[in-house]
Design an enzyme around this catalytic site. Structure first.
Site, PDB file in Angstrom:
ATOM      1  N   GLU A 213       0.876  -1.172   0.000  1.00 59.47           N
ATOM      2  CA  GLU A 213       0.000   0.000   0.000  1.00 59.47           C
ATOM      3  C   GLU A 213       0.912   1.221   0.000  1.00 59.47           C
ATOM      4  O   GLU A 213       1.485   1.576   1.026  1.00 59.47           O
ATOM      5  CB  GLU A 213      -0.913  -0.014   1.228  1.00 59.47           C
ATOM      6  N   CYS A 247      -1.905   9.337   2.532  1.00 56.93           N
ATOM      7  CA  CYS A 247      -1.468   8.735   1.261  1.00 56.93           C
ATOM      8  C   CYS A 247      -2.436   9.010   0.120  1.00 56.93           C
ATOM      9  O   CYS A 247      -2.040   8.993  -1.048  1.00 56.93           O
ATOM     10  CB  CYS A 247      -1.252   7.230   1.423  1.00 56.93           C
TER      11      CYS A 247
END
Length: 467
Positions: A213, A247
Site C-alpha cells: 500500500e 497517502c
C-alpha cells in the site's frame, strides 16, 4: 535484535499456528474483539501520544480518522465473517458428470505487517483485523518515526495478546530490514514507494506473497461544471487534514484557466473556515518532514512558481509551516515529481479534457483520483480512460472509508488491496477442490479413465465429443 532471534521468534509463532491452523469463527471474532476493547479502553491515552508525536493533533481528528476506521472494520467483519468462510460451489463441465467442485478459504499462517507513521493506529490495526479474520497469526513492525505511539501501541498489544497470537517489534531501519527479510506467509507493507521497493526485494528471497500500500501523486480534477466553493472545501479538507500527511490526499489540482482565480479564492475561504484554529491543524511528524515541506515550497518558488498562502497570517503565527497553493509550477520542480505528503497544493491549469487525461496518464498511476463536476459524460471519460487505485467523485478521501470497496493501488501506487472482504481474501488462500464421481453413476466413465493410455479409438471419440 539479530536475524537469528527474529527467526526463532517466527518459528515459535508458526508452531502456535500449526497447532491451530483452522480457528473457528468464535476464536477469530474473539481476537478481533480484543482489539476493539483495547482501543476503546485507551482512546484518551492514545490521543495524547499521537499529539506528542505530531506536536499538534486534535483528538477528534484521531478519533475520526484512526479509531473509527478500526471500529468500522471490526463491525464489518463481525457481520460478514461466517459468509466469507463458507465454501463456494463452482460448476463442472459435462464430461465430469456428477463430480463436485468448490473453493474453500484457508488461512495462510503468520502475517507480517509493516505499518507507517502517518496513521499509526489505523494502518497497524485494520490490516491486523483482516489477518485475524482470515485465521492467521500477526507480527507487527510499527514505524519508528511515530515512536511514542508505536511504543504505547506495542505495550497495549502485549497486555491484550499473547505474543504467539499478536506479536509486536519496535525499532529503526535495521530492525525493519531484518523484519522484511523473514519468511512470512504474507507480508503487508504501507509506506513510500522507495521503501516499498526495498521491502519487496527482501521478501523476494523467500518468495513471500506481499501486499504493498504505497502512494503517489493523486490528482483532484475540477471541471468547469463543478460548484467551486464545494469543490474547494472538499479539496482543502482532503489536503490539510492530518497536516497533508495522508497517502490519498489530493496531491495537486487540475483546473480550467477560466475558473482558476475563483478556485484559488474559494480554497483560501475554505482553508480559513476549516483550519483557522492552529490547535486543529496537525503538525509535521518530525523536523525532517518539516524541512522537506520548506524545501519543496522553496524549490518551486525558485523555479518561478507563485506561492499563495491558504490561511490568514493573523492567528496562525504559531504554525511551523503555512499551508500554500502554488501557481505556475515548473514540471521540473520537486513538488511535481515527488508525492507532496504535506500542506502544499500545486495547481495545474489545463483547458481541455483530452489534455487532462493525457497529463494524468503520462505520470505514474496514482493511488487515488478525485473529480468534481456535473457533466456525466466527462466523468465517464475520466473513469474509463485513466487508471488509479480508487476514485471519489465530488468529494475526497471517502472511498477509503467504505468497507465493501477494496482499497489499494495500481502500478507504482501499490499492489493488492484490503478493507472488508478484500482484506479477508488478501490474507487467505483460496483452495480449489474437485471431488470426482462417475459419469451417469458409472465409475468406469469417471474422471481421467477414458483419457488414459494406451490411446485407442475411445480417446479419439472423447476428443471429438469434447470439441
Amino acid at each position: 535484535m539479530s536475524i537469528n532471534r527474529f527467526t526463532l521468534q517466527l518459528d515459535e509463532i508458526k508452531a502456535a499456528y500449526a497447532a491451530e491452523p483452522n480457528p473457528t469463527v468464535a476464536v477469530r471474532l474473539e481476537r478481533i474483539g480484543r482489539i476493539e476493547k483495547m482501543l476503546a479502553a485507551n482512546e484518551e491515552k492514545i490521543c495524547k501520544v499521537l499529539a506528542a508525536d505530531f506536536g499538534t493533533r486534535h483528538s477528534i481528528e484521531s478519533r475520526l480518522l484512526e479509531f473509527q476506521m478500526v471500529y468500522q472494520a471490526c463491525k464489518h467483519v463481525r457481520k460478514h465473517l461466517k459468509e466469507w468462510m463458507k465454501p463456494q460451489l463452482v460448476s463442472t463441465p459435462a464430461f465430469l458428470g456428477s463430480s463436485h467442485a468448490w473453493t474453500q478459504m484457508q488461512s495462510m499462517g503468520v502475517v507480517g505487517i509493516m505499518s507507517p507513521w502517518n496513521y499509526p493506529v489505523q494502518l497497524a490495526l485494520v490490516p491486523a483485523i483482516a489477518a485475524f479474520a482470515a485465521g492467521n497469526r500477526v507480527w507487527l513492525k510499527p514505524s519508528e518515526r511515530s515512536s511514542r505511539t508505536s511504543g504505547f501501541l506495542a505495550t497495549l498489544i502485549q497486555e491484550y495478546f499473547h505474543p504467539i497470537e499478536f506479536c509486536v517489534t519496535v525499532g529503526g531501519t535495521e530492525v525493519a530490514e531484518s523484519f522484511a527479510a523473514l519468511p512470512f506467509d504474507h507480508l503487508f507493507f504501507t509506506g513510500s514507494s522507495n521503501i516499498g521497493k526495498r521491502v519487496m526485494r527482501a521478501a523476494a528471497d523467500h518468495l513471500t506473497p506481499i501486499t504493498l500500500e504505497l502512494g503517489g501523486k493523486s490528482p483532484a480534477i475540477v471541471d468547469p461544471s463543478a460548484k467551486m466553493n464545494d469543490a474547494a472545501a472538499s479539496i482543502i479538507y482532503g489536503k490539510l487534514v492530518n497536516g497533508g500527511q495522508t497517502c490519498i490526499a489530493p496531491d495537486y489540482a487540475i483546473v480550467h484557466s477560466s475558473v482558476s482565480e475563483t478556485f484559488i479564492q474559494e480554497l483560501q475561504n475554505a482553508a480559513q473556515e476549516q483550519f483557522a484554529n492552529p490547535e486543529e491543524f496537525t503538525g509535521a511528524i518530525d523536523e525532517n518532514q518539516l524541512a522537506r515541506w520548506h524545501q519543496l515550497a522553496k524549490d518551486a518558488v525558485n523555479r518561478g512558481a507563485k506561492a499563495i498562502p491558504l490561511l490568514s497570517p493573523s492567528g496562525n503565527l504559531g504554525l511551523a509551516f503555512m499551508p500554500v497553493a502554488l501557481l505556475n509550477v515548473s514540471e521540473d520542480a520537486l513538488v511535481m515529481k515527488e508525492e507532496v505528503f504535506g500542506p502544499i497544493l500545486p495547481i495545474v491549469t489545463i483547458n481541455d479534457l483530452d489534455s487532462i487525461i493525457r497529463y494524468i496518464n503520462e505520470g505514474p498511476k496514482p493511488l487515488a483520483l478525485y473529480w468534481f463536476g456535473k457533466e456525466k459524460k466527462v466523468m465517464q471519460r475520466i473513469l474509463n480512460e485513466t487508471r488509479s487505485g480508487g476514485v471519489t467523485i465530488n468529494d475526497t478521501l471517502l472511498h477509503a472509508a467504505i468497507e465493501d470497496l477494496p482499497f489499494g493501488g495500481i502500478g507504482g501506487s501499490g499492489m493488492g488491496a484490503y478493507h472488508g472482504r478484500a482484506g479477508f481474501d488478501a490474507f487467505s488462500h483460496r483452495k480449489s477442490v474437485l471431488e470426482v464421481r462417475g459419469f451417469l453413476g458409472l465409475k468406469f466413465l469417471g474422471g481421467t479413465k477414458l483419457a488414459r493410455p494406451p490411446y485407442r479409438k475411445g480417446v479419439e471419440r472423447l476428443l471429438r465429443w469434447l470439441k
